[in-house]
Design a protein around this motif. Structure first.
Motif, PDB file in Angstrom:
ATOM      1  N   UNK A 113       0.832  -1.206   0.000  1.00 55.90           N
ATOM      2  CA  UNK A 113       0.000   0.000   0.000  1.00 55.90           C
ATOM      3  C   UNK A 113       0.866   1.255   0.000  1.00 55.90           C
ATOM      4  N   UNK A 114       1.894   1.258   0.843  1.00 61.12           N
ATOM      5  CA  UNK A 114       2.783   2.418   0.929  1.00 61.12           C
ATOM      6  C   UNK A 114       3.527   2.630  -0.378  1.00 61.12           C
ATOM      7  N   UNK A 115       3.999   1.538  -0.983  1.00 58.12           N
ATOM      8  CA  UNK A 115       4.763   1.644  -2.225  1.00 58.12           C
ATOM      9  C   UNK A 115       3.910   2.220  -3.351  1.00 58.12           C
ATOM     10  N   UNK A 116       2.681   1.716  -3.477  1.00 58.01           N
ATOM     11  CA  UNK A 116       1.807   2.167  -4.561  1.00 58.01           C
ATOM     12  C   UNK A 116       1.370   3.607  -4.348  1.00 58.01           C
ATOM     13  N   UNK A 117       1.008   3.949  -3.114  1.00 52.50           N
ATOM     14  CA  UNK A 117       0.554   5.311  -2.828  1.00 52.50           C
ATOM     15  C   UNK A 117       1.647   6.338  -3.100  1.00 52.50           C
ATOM     16  N   UNK A 118       2.878   5.963  -2.833  1.00 50.93           N
ATOM     17  CA  UNK A 118       3.999   6.892  -3.010  1.00 50.93           C
ATOM     18  C   UNK A 118       4.285   7.135  -4.492  1.00 50.93           C
ATOM     19  N   UNK A 119       4.189   6.092  -5.283  1.00 53.74           N
ATOM     20  CA  UNK A 119       4.586   6.188  -6.679  1.00 53.74           C
ATOM     21  C   UNK A 119       3.429   6.616  -7.572  1.00 53.74           C
ATOM     22  N   UNK A 120       2.271   6.073  -7.312  1.00 54.56           N
ATOM     23  CA  UNK A 120       1.118   6.350  -8.163  1.00 54.56           C
ATOM     24  C   UNK A 120      -0.120   6.353  -7.283  1.00 54.56           C
ATOM     25  N   UNK A 121      -0.373   7.457  -6.568  1.00 55.95           N
ATOM     26  CA  UNK A 121      -1.465   7.488  -5.583  1.00 55.95           C
ATOM     27  C   UNK A 121      -2.837   7.209  -6.168  1.00 55.95           C
ATOM     28  N   UNK A 122      -3.018   7.428  -7.461  1.00 52.43           N
ATOM     29  CA  UNK A 122      -4.323   7.178  -8.077  1.00 52.43           C
ATOM     30  C   UNK A 122      -4.428   5.782  -8.692  1.00 52.43           C
ATOM     31  N   UNK A 123      -3.357   4.979  -8.517  1.00 47.29           N
ATOM     32  CA  UNK A 123      -3.341   3.664  -9.163  1.00 47.29           C
ATOM     33  C   UNK A 123      -4.434   2.758  -8.591  1.00 47.29           C
ATOM     34  N   UNK A 124      -5.158   2.108  -9.467  1.00 46.75           N
ATOM     35  CA  UNK A 124      -6.145   1.122  -9.051  1.00 46.75           C
ATOM     36  C   UNK A 124      -6.072  -0.129  -9.921  1.00 46.75           C
ATOM     37  N   UNK A 125      -5.354  -0.031 -11.051  1.00 47.37           N
ATOM     38  CA  UNK A 125      -5.207  -1.178 -11.944  1.00 47.37           C
ATOM     39  C   UNK A 125      -3.752  -1.286 -12.386  1.00 47.37           C
ATOM     40  N   UNK A 126      -3.194  -2.469 -12.243  1.00 47.30           N
ATOM     41  CA  UNK A 126      -1.776  -2.676 -12.542  1.00 47.30           C
ATOM     42  C   UNK A 126      -1.614  -3.921 -13.406  1.00 47.30           C
ATOM     43  N   UNK A 127      -0.784  -3.800 -14.431  1.00 49.10           N
ATOM     44  CA  UNK A 127      -0.448  -4.931 -15.280  1.00 49.10           C
ATOM     45  C   UNK A 127       0.900  -5.479 -14.806  1.00 49.10           C
ATOM     46  N   UNK A 128       0.911  -6.710 -14.365  1.00 52.67           N
ATOM     47  CA  UNK A 128       2.127  -7.362 -13.870  1.00 52.67           C
ATOM     48  C   UNK A 128       2.746  -8.167 -15.005  1.00 52.67           C
ATOM     49  N   UNK A 129       4.011  -7.870 -15.318  1.00 55.68           N
ATOM     50  CA  UNK A 129       4.708  -8.577 -16.402  1.00 55.68           C
ATOM     51  C   UNK A 129       5.811  -9.438 -15.794  1.00 55.68           C
ATOM     52  N   UNK A 130       5.651 -10.760 -15.810  1.00 51.94           N
ATOM     53  CA  UNK A 130       6.650 -11.651 -15.199  1.00 51.94           C
ATOM     54  C   UNK A 130       7.760 -12.040 -16.162  1.00 51.94           C
ATOM     55  N   UNK A 131       8.697 -12.823 -15.635  1.00 50.44           N
ATOM     56  CA  UNK A 131       9.720 -13.443 -16.469  1.00 50.44           C
ATOM     57  C   UNK A 131       9.043 -14.405 -17.449  1.00 50.44           C
ATOM     58  N   UNK A 132       9.760 -14.739 -18.484  1.00 53.26           N
ATOM     59  CA  UNK A 132       9.214 -15.686 -19.470  1.00 53.26           C
ATOM     60  C   UNK A 132       9.561 -17.119 -19.058  1.00 53.26           C
ATOM     61  N   UNK A 133       9.033 -17.521 -17.911  1.00 50.50           N
ATOM     62  CA  UNK A 133       9.311 -18.850 -17.364  1.00 50.50           C
ATOM     63  C   UNK A 133       8.032 -19.681 -17.394  1.00 50.50           C
ATOM     64  N   UNK A 134       7.616 -20.042 -18.550  1.00 51.56           N
ATOM     65  CA  UNK A 134       6.330 -20.739 -18.659  1.00 51.56           C
ATOM     66  C   UNK A 134       6.362 -22.092 -17.971  1.00 51.56           C
ATOM     67  N   UNK A 135       7.556 -22.695 -17.816  1.00 50.46           N
ATOM     68  CA  UNK A 135       7.628 -24.035 -17.241  1.00 50.46           C
ATOM     69  C   UNK A 135       8.126 -24.037 -15.801  1.00 50.46           C
ATOM     70  N   UNK A 136       8.522 -22.900 -15.289  1.00 50.34           N
ATOM     71  CA  UNK A 136       9.056 -22.838 -13.926  1.00 50.34           C
ATOM     72  C   UNK A 136       7.908 -22.597 -12.943  1.00 50.34           C
TER      73      UNK A 136
END
Length: 436
Positions: free
Chosen positions: A84-107
Motif C-alpha cells: 500500500x505504501x509503495x503504490x501510494x507513493x509512486x502512483x497514488x491514483x493507481x487502481x489497476x496494474x499490469x504485472x509482467x513476469x519473467x518468461x518462465x512458462x515451465x518454472x
C-alpha cells in the motif's frame, strides 16, 4: 511456520556487530528515515546475505525479486501494508496494474511467486492482471499451480504507447522481469508508469556499480555505529573485456584476485580468522546463479578447463559474459541439518517484509548456493526482521533477523543511489518524475 534449529559457528566479531546494531537501533532507524527523505526507495528488492560468524555482508541485490512464495504466509499483512505504501507513493491514483513476469512458462516455482505477488497487490486494493511476453501466449492461458490455485496469463497488446490486456487498460506496469536479454520494444516509450524503471534491469545495471554505491553507504553507516566497515562490506573489483572461451582478459581477473586475497589475509589476521580467504568471480550482471566461480589462488584463473570456461562464458538468456565482478568470498557458517544456508531478505518499499533461508546440501560453505540442486530447500523465517528483543542475547533469532534486516536495508539504500546515478535528475525527485 516453524524453522528447524539453525546452528551458527559463533565468532567474536559478529556477536559484537549484532550487539552494536541492537544498541544503536534508535540511531539506525532515525538515520534510515532521513535517507528516505532524500532518496527514492526502490519499489521492491531482495538481498542475499552471508553470515560467516565473523562477518555479515550482502553478496547480491535483486531489484526484480522472485521468491515471494517462499516467505512465511503469516507475514502477508506486512507485505500488504508495505505494498500500500509503495503504490501510494509512486502512483497514488493507481487502481489497476499490469504485472509482467519473467518468461518462465515451465518454472512452476517462479509462477507461484507471481501468484503470491498478485495476491499481495489485490489485498492492497489493486486490480491486477498478468501480461505475458511469451510469443506462444496468444490467448488467455490458465496455469494450474501445485497449491491448487491458478494463474491466468494473457497476451500483451500495445496501442497509443499504452500496454493493456483484453478489456483492461492499467494505469501502471509492474515488472517482475529483470530484462537480462535487453529491453523489449513493447516496453519502450510508454505513457504509463513502469516500475521498477527500465534502467534497473540487467541490460543496463551492473553489480559493480551497486557495490560501489554500497561501499559509500557502508562507510557512513559504520561511522554512525562505530564499527569496522569491512564487517558488513565485501571487497570487490570489476573487470571488463573478458572472453573466457578465448582466454582474453584473464590478467585483469588474476590481478584483482591477488589484490583482494592479500587484503583479505590482512583482515583475517587482524580478527584471528583461521579459514583460508577466497574470492568469487561472477558475471557483472544477471541472476540465477550463473557465471560464478570460487577461486582461492589467482593461478586458478589460468587453469580453468573447457567446461568451466563454457560455464563462465554464458549466463541467463544465453548472453555472453564480457564483464565480471571479482568479489571477496564470504563464508556461510550457518547450517540446518548439516546443510549450508544463507538468508535472503525481502523488502517492499523501505519495509522489510520477511525472508527465508536458501539451503543446499550439495554445496559447501564457500560456494554459491543460488544454484540448481534437488536438495535446494527454502525455509521461511519464523520471526520477522522488524521486532528485536532487547532483553535477549544479541544472537537470538529476533535480534539476528533484525541485524539481517538492517544490512539488507543498507543494500536497498545502495540500490537507490545506484539508480539515481543512471539519471540526470535530482535525487529528491519522485520515481514518477524519473519516468515521465
Amino acid at each position: 511456520m516453524p524453522v528447524p534449529h539453525l546452528t551458527t559457528a559463533l565468532r567474536g566479531p559478529i556477536l559484537e556487530l549484532e550487539k552494536r546494531i541492537l544498541e544503536s537501533m534508535p540511531a539506525i532507524e532515525h538515520w534510515l528515515r532521513g535517507k528516505w527523505q532524500n532518496h527514492t526507495v526502490p519499489f521492491y528488492c531482495s538481498v542475499d546475505l552471508r553470515n560467516s560468524g565473523f562477518k555479515l555482508a550482502p553478496v547480491d541485490t535483486n531489484l526484480f525479486p522472485g521468491g515471494f512464495n517462499n516467505l512465511n504466509p503469516e507475514f502477508l499483512p506486512l507485505c500488504v501494508q508495505a505494498m500500500m505504501a509503495a503504490v501510494e507513493k509512486i502512483c497514488p491514483d493507481a487502481h489497476s496494474i499490469l504485472l509482467i513476469p519473467e518468461s518462465h512458462s515451465r518454472n512452476i516455482f517462479y509462477l507461484q511467486n507471481v501468484a503470491i505477488l498478485q495476491d499481495i497487490m489485490r489485498h492492497a486494493g489493486m486490480h491486477v492482471r498478468i501480461g505475458s511476453l511469451l510469443p506462444e501466449i496468444t490467448s488467455a492461458t490458465t496455469i494450474h499451480l501445485p497449491d491448487g490455485n491458478t494463474l491466468l496469463l494473457e497476451p500483451i497488446q500495445r496501442k497509443n504507447n499504452r500496454l493493456y490486456v483484453n478489456n483492461f487498460d492499467p494505469c501502471a506496469i509492474l515488472l517482475n522481469n529483470d530484462l537480462s536479454s535487453g529491453i523489449p520494444e513493447v516496453l519502450k516509450d510508454l505513457n504509463q508508469i513502469v516500475i521498477p524503471p527500465l534502467y534497473a534491469g540487467w541490460s543496463t545495471r551492473k553489480k559493480s556499480q551497486h557495490f560501489s554505491a554500497y561501499d559509500s553507504v557502508a562507510q557512513e553507516f559504520s561511522e554512525l555505529i562505530g564499527i569496522d566497515p569491512w564487517l558488513i562490506n565485501p571487497y570487490f573489483s570489476p573487470c571488463g573485456k573478458i572472453d573466457f572461451r578465448e582466454k582474453k582478459g584473464e590478467d585483469c581477473v588474476a590481478t584483482a584476485v591477488d589484490e583482494i586475497l592479500k587484503d583479505l589475509q590482512e583482515k583475517y589476521t587482524q580478527y584471528g580468522v583461521k579459514e583460508k580467504p577466497f574470492v568469487i568471480v561472477k558475471a557483472d550482471s544477471g541472476t540465477y546463479g550463473m557465471g560464478i566461480l570460487t577461486v582461492k589462488d589467482s593461478a586458478d584463473v589460468y587453469k580453468l578447463n573447457r567446461r568451466q570456461r563454457n560455464k563462465m562464458a554464458i549466463i541467463k538468456e544465453g548472453l555472453s559474459v564480457t564483464h565480471v565482478l571479482v568479489q571477496e568470498g564470504v563464508y556461510t557458517f550457518e547450517s540446518i541439518n548439516q546443510a549450508v544456508a544463507e538468508p535472503v531478505i525481502y523488502m517492499i518499499d523501505r519495509y522489510v517484509v520477511g525472508g527465508f533461508y536458501r539451503v543446499h546440501t550439495g554445496k559447501s560453505i564457500d560456494e554459491n548456493l543460488n544454484a540448481p540442486g534437488m536438495h535446494f530447500v527454502p525455509l521461511a523465517f519464523d520471526t520477522s526482521c522488524v521486532l528485536p528483543n532487547h532483553s535477549a542475547l544479541p544472537d537470538s533469532a529476533p535480534n539476528r533477523f533484525y541485524a539481517y534486516g538492517v544490512v539488507a536495508r543498507l543494500a536497498l539504500l545502495a540500490a537507490s543511489l545506484e539508480l539515481e546515478r543512471h539519471t540526470t535528475v535530482r535525487p529528491d525527485q519522485t520515481l514518477t518524475t524519473l519516468q515521465s
